[in-house]
Design an enzyme around this catalytic site. Sequence first.
Site, PDB file in Angstrom:
ATOM      1  N   ASP A   1      13.183 -38.522 -66.492  1.00 52.00           N
ATOM      2  CA  ASP A   1      14.089 -39.240 -67.393  1.00 52.00           C
ATOM      3  C   ASP A   1      14.483 -40.569 -66.778  1.00 52.00           C
ATOM      4  O   ASP A   1      14.452 -40.727 -65.553  1.00 52.00           O
ATOM      5  CB  ASP A   1      15.392 -38.450 -67.597  1.00 52.00           C
ATOM      6  CG  ASP A   1      15.144 -37.080 -68.156  1.00 52.00           C
ATOM      7  OD1 ASP A   1      14.136 -36.903 -68.854  1.00 52.00           O
ATOM      8  OD2 ASP A   1      15.976 -36.195 -67.863  1.00 52.00           O
TER       9      ASP A   1
HETATM   10  N1  URA Z   1      14.352 -32.217 -65.729  1.00 50.19           N
HETATM   11  C1  URA Z   1      15.174 -33.095 -66.301  1.00 50.19           C
HETATM   12  O1  URA Z   1      16.134 -32.724 -66.947  1.00 50.19           O
HETATM   13  N2  URA Z   1      14.922 -34.393 -66.147  1.00 50.19           N
HETATM   14  C2  URA Z   1      13.906 -34.874 -65.427  1.00 50.19           C
HETATM   15  O2  URA Z   1      13.733 -36.089 -65.310  1.00 50.19           O
HETATM   16  C3  URA Z   1      13.046 -33.940 -64.821  1.00 50.19           C
HETATM   17  C4  URA Z   1      13.290 -32.607 -64.994  1.00 50.19           C
END
Ligand code: URA
Length: 270
Positions: A130
């Site tokens: 993310d």
């Molecule tokens: N899980 C998440 O919530 N975000 C990420 O970026 C990777 C795994």
Amino acid sequence: MNSSSPPGGAVPEPPLWEQMATDARNAEGERLQKVLARAGFGSRRVCEDLIADGRVTVNGDEAVLGRRVNVEVDEICVDDAPVGILPGLVYYLLNKPEGIVTSALDTHGRETVLDFVPSEPRVFSVGRLDIDTTGLLILTNDGQLTQFLTHPSHGVEKEYIAEVECGQNGVSNGALRTLRDGVELEDGITAPAEVGQLEPGVLRIVIHEGRNRQVRRMCEEVGYPVIRLVRTRIGPLRDTRLAPGQWRELTVDEVRALSSAVDIDALDTM
Ligand code: URA
């Protein structure tokens, strides 16, 4: 006995046309020691010794000095482990900083992870983080390895450190148990995970799946929203020395370890 078997059960010579085809193939490719040297096994001299010591096979047969190979088709192994790096393939490990998108092209013109690594050859990220998540991300032009690593059933572990919103006592034992056993999310229950509380409100979570925003949704669902999320390991790969925004090439051993971390049995179903 079939008509081509020699009397007495002796091992038959391959027909002449087959030997000629093999010789022609051998005459084409590159010298095996050159391929091994390029893959990081040492100087050509060292690689010749590997061959002479009988530690190298090509398509299952022990290789001899002078052997030529075609890296696109021949399976080369050293000590029974496949030599996995083809010319032209690159593998980068990036410590993704906060605020950077993982997608190749951002519709809002924001910086992406691809802006951090060389633009040639063109690479893509193995899975996603993310925008607010930091930590390790692999970028490569090896489509097959990407496919293997991102396939949910191959079970390559991803380790995260998650700082969550909570009171002084940290995350409850009940919530930790649910995170471990499986959390009911809108796209189904999560697979069993390894979850530990390093200090109140700081969790180490190891998952095998790679669903969208999975760790954030798991923590939110059990009542502890994530404040900060860092990916600290992908299968066998760790690097605590890469600063955010820094990248480096994976070593040959790391690429091989990564390939070995893929659940080979699951590949049969692909
Ligand atoms: N899980 C998440 O919530 N975000 C990420 O970026 C990777 C795994």
